[in-house]
Motif scaffolding. Sequence first.
Motif, PDB file in Angstrom:
ATOM      1  N   ALA A 303       0.846  -1.208   0.000  1.00 29.99           N
ATOM      2  CA  ALA A 303       0.000   0.000   0.000  1.00 29.99           C
ATOM      3  C   ALA A 303       0.876   1.251   0.000  1.00 29.99           C
ATOM      4  N   ALA A 304       2.016   1.184  -0.709  1.00 30.35           N
ATOM      5  CA  ALA A 304       2.911   2.351  -0.747  1.00 30.35           C
ATOM      6  C   ALA A 304       3.040   2.856  -2.189  1.00 30.35           C
ATOM      7  N   LEU A 305       4.083   2.398  -2.881  1.00 28.95           N
ATOM      8  CA  LEU A 305       4.345   2.956  -4.212  1.00 28.95           C
ATOM      9  C   LEU A 305       4.524   1.850  -5.249  1.00 28.95           C
ATOM     10  N   VAL A 322      -2.238 -11.615  -2.452  1.00 30.72           N
ATOM     11  CA  VAL A 322      -1.599 -10.296  -2.463  1.00 30.72           C
ATOM     12  C   VAL A 322      -2.661  -9.305  -2.948  1.00 30.72           C
ATOM     13  N   ALA A 323      -3.008  -8.363  -2.095  1.00 32.25           N
ATOM     14  CA  ALA A 323      -4.043  -7.380  -2.469  1.00 32.25           C
ATOM     15  C   ALA A 323      -3.356  -6.038  -2.708  1.00 32.25           C
ATOM     16  N   GLU A 324      -3.365  -5.599  -3.968  1.00 29.13           N
ATOM     17  CA  GLU A 324      -2.624  -4.390  -4.336  1.00 29.13           C
ATOM     18  C   GLU A 324      -3.419  -3.127  -4.000  1.00 29.13           C
ATOM     19  N   ALA A 325      -3.282  -2.674  -2.751  1.00 25.04           N
ATOM     20  CA  ALA A 325      -3.910  -1.403  -2.387  1.00 25.04           C
ATOM     21  C   ALA A 325      -3.188  -0.257  -3.105  1.00 25.04           C
ATOM     22  N   ALA A 326      -1.879  -0.418  -3.319  1.00 23.34           N
ATOM     23  CA  ALA A 326      -1.117   0.591  -4.069  1.00 23.34           C
ATOM     24  C   ALA A 326      -1.345   0.393  -5.567  1.00 23.34           C
ATOM     25  N   ASN A 327      -1.016   1.415  -6.326  1.00 24.15           N
ATOM     26  CA  ASN A 327      -1.033   1.280  -7.780  1.00 24.15           C
ATOM     27  C   ASN A 327       0.322   0.791  -8.260  1.00 24.15           C
ATOM     28  N   GLY A 328       0.304  -0.256  -9.063  1.00 28.79           N
ATOM     29  CA  GLY A 328       1.526  -0.748  -9.701  1.00 28.79           C
ATOM     30  C   GLY A 328       2.605  -1.272  -8.777  1.00 28.79           C
ATOM     31  N   PRO A 329       2.280  -1.926  -7.652  1.00 31.58           N
ATOM     32  CA  PRO A 329       3.347  -2.353  -6.742  1.00 31.58           C
ATOM     33  C   PRO A 329       4.127  -3.566  -7.224  1.00 31.58           C
ATOM     34  N   THR A 330       3.597  -4.295  -8.228  1.00 32.98           N
ATOM     35  CA  THR A 330       4.229  -5.554  -8.651  1.00 32.98           C
ATOM     36  C   THR A 330       4.773  -5.403 -10.068  1.00 32.98           C
ATOM     37  N   THR A 331       6.047  -5.719 -10.257  1.00 28.48           N
ATOM     38  CA  THR A 331       6.616  -5.643 -11.612  1.00 28.48           C
ATOM     39  C   THR A 331       6.120  -6.850 -12.422  1.00 28.48           C
ATOM     40  N   PRO A 332       6.167  -6.768 -13.755  1.00 27.44           N
ATOM     41  CA  PRO A 332       5.717  -7.922 -14.567  1.00 27.44           C
ATOM     42  C   PRO A 332       6.508  -9.185 -14.242  1.00 27.44           C
ATOM     43  N   GLY A 333       7.806  -9.034 -13.971  1.00 28.50           N
ATOM     44  CA  GLY A 333       8.620 -10.206 -13.629  1.00 28.50           C
ATOM     45  C   GLY A 333       8.127 -10.852 -12.346  1.00 28.50           C
ATOM     46  N   ALA A 334       7.856 -10.017 -11.350  1.00 28.67           N
ATOM     47  CA  ALA A 334       7.365 -10.530 -10.072  1.00 28.67           C
ATOM     48  C   ALA A 334       5.983 -11.163 -10.258  1.00 28.67           C
TER      49      ALA A 334
END
Length: 426
Positions: A303-305, A322-334
């Motif tokens: 929930a950061a960046l 994994v619930a992405e409260a932040a926008n774009g926290p996960t890279t495509p590789g991850a």
Amino acid sequence: MATSVLAPALQKEDLNPFQIAMHQFDLAAEKLGLDPGLREILRRPHRWLTVTLPIKMDDGTIKVFEGYRVQHNCARGPCKGGIRYHPNVTLDEVKALATWMTWKCATVNIPFGGAKGGIICDPKALSKGELERLTRRYAFEIAAVIGPDRDIPAPDVYTDSQIMAWIMDTYSMSLGSNSPAIVTGKPVFLGGSLGRNEATARGCLFVIKAAAAVKGLKLRGAAAAVQGFGNAGSIAADLLFHEGVSIVAVSDSHGGIRNLQGIDIPVLLDYKRKTGSVVNFPGTTPIDTEEVLSQPVDILIPAALENQITIHNALKVKASIVAEAANGPTTPGADAILREKGIMVLPDILANAGGVTVSYFEWVQDLQELFWDEDDVNRRLERVMVKAFEDVYRMATIYEVDMRTGAYILAIERVATAMKVRGIWP
Ligand code: NAD
């Protein structure tokens, strides 16, 4: 982990947020067999504005800041999206965030397109007066492209209801009449909506509950970790805590803390209010901000960046959701690694869409000049979020893809349908 997953993932690791947004779009557009012309249109924002903001500082000097407003697509309604104040803001980041807003609004099926704004600045280093002058100058400069039926800003990282009030006032002053519907996330007594402050986190909770039901995970007694302790993260932690979830680790920009027996979140909220950080909270062990991501938990909430879960730490993620409260926290590789590990990633365009959904409710209430009580807001929000989860889950199942691509397919189809029926002007 099979090299077949890691090799293509590695190639996508150094993309900037806009390239990542395009990569995610391309994956879904391919699956959907989207018309090449529409694909070309949707791969770029409709409009982007860069503004120069000269500000008189308290010490009498003049400092010049740079700001942006990007509108990605308005086929389904006025553009909608927050404003970010951060030293690392870039035009590419704002373009990515605007694009994600288009897909987010379509995923939850509210009649908005996508936009985003940002100013390159460190708001923590500005006095209140400097922040107000910067905000008002920015509002004035972007007034040419925003409006209650054109583009409606809202808060994002390091902007809040006070900043929205200044934007509303500046816009209203130049118009000569009151225009509360120009921004959302305003103070409630200025036309804000009850429940808006908690909406991003509450929406996230609703989709986590739906995902837990699918995964056969009981929330009461489950463990969670939260990265980022601002509007989205701290309220999500608090809501989960009150659902009986044990929050074992949290972090903010100053550092992380852990207590595997569970952290008392209401007391921590009070501590953060007083000290400005979660660091050194009594009864916890200090950890790195990144370590929060690899704790032994069932639910992980970044929930950061952007770009926090990367190819370098994704293998260490132990959560099943994994619930992405932040926008774009996960890279495509991850993303590829988490998929391979069988982790359900609730993508940002679904998991944090509660904020824009209640922003939509706020806008509707402002235009009607008729305000709803908080239960009403929360009930409507739950209906929207649960339906969105079901729609995304169905798409993911039909197309045999992960939840992110499922959400993109759903959203792109809705936007593309609107564009086809409206036609290309002239
Ligand atoms: P905020 O300014 O209220 O809080 C940001 C938090 O992140 C702060 O606690 C800060 O200390 C922390 N942080 C910054 N860098 C960090 C790092 N490297 N490691 C750990 N923590 C760090 O912002 P917010 O509104 O909560 O936004 C957080 C995320 O949620 C952003 O990605 C934003 O786009 C997204 N989001 C917010 C809303 C909303 O309504 N506020 C809606 C949708 C999405």
